[in-house]
Design an enzyme around this catalytic site. Structure first.
Site, PDB file in Angstrom:
ATOM      1  N   LYS A  57      -2.320  -1.469  -3.749  1.00 51.72           N
ATOM      2  CA  LYS A  57      -3.163  -0.280  -3.670  1.00 51.72           C
ATOM      3  C   LYS A  57      -2.311   0.981  -3.770  1.00 51.72           C
ATOM      4  CE  LYS A  57      -6.036   1.981  -0.306  1.00 51.72           C
ATOM      5  NZ  LYS A  57      -6.277   2.081   1.084  1.00 51.72           N
ATOM      6  N   LYS A  75       0.861  -1.188   0.000  1.00 55.91           N
ATOM      7  CA  LYS A  75       0.000   0.000   0.000  1.00 55.91           C
ATOM      8  C   LYS A  75       0.895   1.235   0.000  1.00 55.91           C
ATOM      9  CE  LYS A  75      -3.432   2.517   2.639  1.00 55.91           C
ATOM     10  NZ  LYS A  75      -4.480   2.447   3.664  1.00 55.91           N
TER      11      LYS A  75
HETATM   12  C1  PBG Z   1      -7.060   3.692   5.631  1.00 58.30           C
HETATM   13  C2  PBG Z   1      -7.482   3.407   4.245  1.00 58.30           C
HETATM   14  C3  PBG Z   1      -7.360   4.315   3.200  1.00 58.30           C
HETATM   15  C4  PBG Z   1      -7.964   3.719   2.100  1.00 58.30           C
HETATM   16  C5  PBG Z   1      -8.420   2.439   2.487  1.00 58.30           C
HETATM   17  N1  PBG Z   1      -8.100   2.254   3.833  1.00 58.30           N
HETATM   18  C6  PBG Z   1      -6.830   5.698   3.151  1.00 58.30           C
HETATM   19  C7  PBG Z   1      -5.513   6.020   3.678  1.00 58.30           C
HETATM   20  O1  PBG Z   1      -4.642   5.167   3.810  1.00 58.30           O
HETATM   21  O2  PBG Z   1      -5.330   7.186   4.000  1.00 58.30           O
HETATM   22  C8  PBG Z   1      -8.086   4.391   0.776  1.00 58.30           C
HETATM   23  C9  PBG Z   1      -9.144   3.899  -0.143  1.00 58.30           C
HETATM   24  C10 PBG Z   1      -9.513   4.828  -1.233  1.00 58.30           C
HETATM   25  O3  PBG Z   1      -8.901   5.891  -1.448  1.00 58.30           O
HETATM   26  O4  PBG Z   1     -10.487   4.505  -1.921  1.00 58.30           O
HETATM   27  N2  PBG Z   1      -6.384   2.822   6.354  1.00 58.30           N
END
Ligand code: PBG
Length: 331
Positions: free
Chosen positions: A255, A201
């Site tokens: 992601k 991520k």
């Molecule tokens: C938070 C989380 C995020 C997303 C999924 N879980 C945002 C972040 O890490 O700030 C993002 C998903 C999206 O942008 O659709 N743990």
């Protein structure tokens, strides 16, 4: 050994629709889709999200209705994110451990509506519950503490499993959390609860609308670069995936999605395990902005981008377009 032109004309097999169908290398079906949904307090509530046009937060009754809709469309799994009211947020994110929090109530409302007919995936991370918007516990300097955070994430995961979650998806990027969660699930009577780890991520600029949706954008000071990955790195993603698999992840996620398809392909090639990708909120917003600007056709853009994930090697995709795409695919 291969033929060459004119013996070989690659356009030959593209001449007719039936032939294109016959030579198609990948297929996209509703069972490839996971639908992320945002939960809010109340009953009969729908709150549109300005930066995610077409996406709303729903109170738990609406969530159950969406889950039923998904099930009927052939979508196998939905993913839940809560918009925790400000008065329930704290520096420690303790609301994440409340057995009666919004997430747990949403899980139960889905179970009541759908039984075991649809999977429920829950996000493990503290940002929807913290007053500072970070995914974990912070020290006085604002640094997100790893091991202290993991201890809370374990309890958060157990709380969700207890409420009936099928797949625990840690999105926090703390080191060691998959192992800790797996052990806790084993020791607390949840051996069949899956872990889909957000293994690779990235600290991405594509999460803005999501942070609006869960109400953390205004709260977050700074960024998440001390735990989420540097977008410049690919080799490191393979190390993250290797670790999470060794720690007990059943599947892994990359992601954001489209800008990181190279990572999906590398992970699939190296490990040959189920790989999922998250077409995140900023990607959804870009497609919708292009459609609103008259720059492209929504249906075609949606199906093409989703097929790209399959081609790259994904077992499935988390996408806010899931219901729309499923409707298109079902004709
Ligand atoms: C938070 C989380 C995020 C997303 C999924 N879980 C945002 C972040 O890490 O700030 C993002 C998903 C999206 O942008 O659709 N743990």
């Amino acid at each position: 050994m291969t033929a060459s032109y004119p013996n070989l004309r690659l356009r030959r097999t593209r001449t007719h629709g039936w032939s294109r169908a016959m030579h198609r290398e990948n297929v996209l079906t509703p069972s490839d889709l996971i639908w992320p949904l945002f939960v809010t307090e109340g009953s009969g509530v729908e709150e549109p999200i300005a930066t995610l046009p077409g996406v709303s937060r729903w109170s738990t009754d609406g969530i159950a209705a969406r889950a039923k809709e998904a099930m009927e469309l052939g979508i196998p799994c939905i993913s839940l994110f809560p918009n925790t009211p400000a008065d329930k947020r704290s520096d420690e994110g303790a609301e994440a451990l409340n057995p009666d929090n919004l997430m747990c109530r949403a899980i139960k409302s889905i179970r009541d509506a759908c039984g075991d007919g649809i999977g429920v995936l829950t996000d493990v991370a503290l940002d929807p519950y913290t007053a500072h918007g970070q995914d974990g516990l912070v020290d006085a300097s604002g640094y997100v503490l790893n091991d202290d955070t993991v201890a809370v994430l374990v309890d958060q995961a157990l709380n969700q499993a207890q409420a009936g979650a099928d797949i625990i998806a840690p999105s926090d990027m703390m080191d060691g959390r998959v192992h800790a969660i797996r052990m806790a699930l084993e020791m607390n009577g949840h051996p069949n609860v899956q872990i889909m780890s957000y293994a690779a991520k990235y600290a991405s600029a594509f999460y803005g609308p999501f942070r609006d949706a869960v109400g953390s954008r205004g709260l977050l000071k700074g960024d998440k670069k001390t735990y989420q990955m540097d977008p410049a790195n690919a080799q490191e993603a393979l190390r993250e995936v290797a670790l999470d698999l060794a720690e007990g992840a059943d599947s892994v996620m990359v992601k954001p999605g489209l800008p990181y398809l190279d990572i999906v392909a590398k992970v699939k090639q190296r490990f040959d395990v189920p790989v999922f990708a998250y077409q995140v909120s900023g990607e959804y917003a870009m497609i919708e902005a292009a459609v609103a600007a008259g720059a492209g056709d929504r249906d075609a853009l949606v199906l093409e981008t989703l097929m790209a994930f399959k081609r790259a090697g994904c077992a499935g995709v988390l996408t806010y377009h899931a219901a729309h795409a499923a409707r298109l695919l079902n004709g």
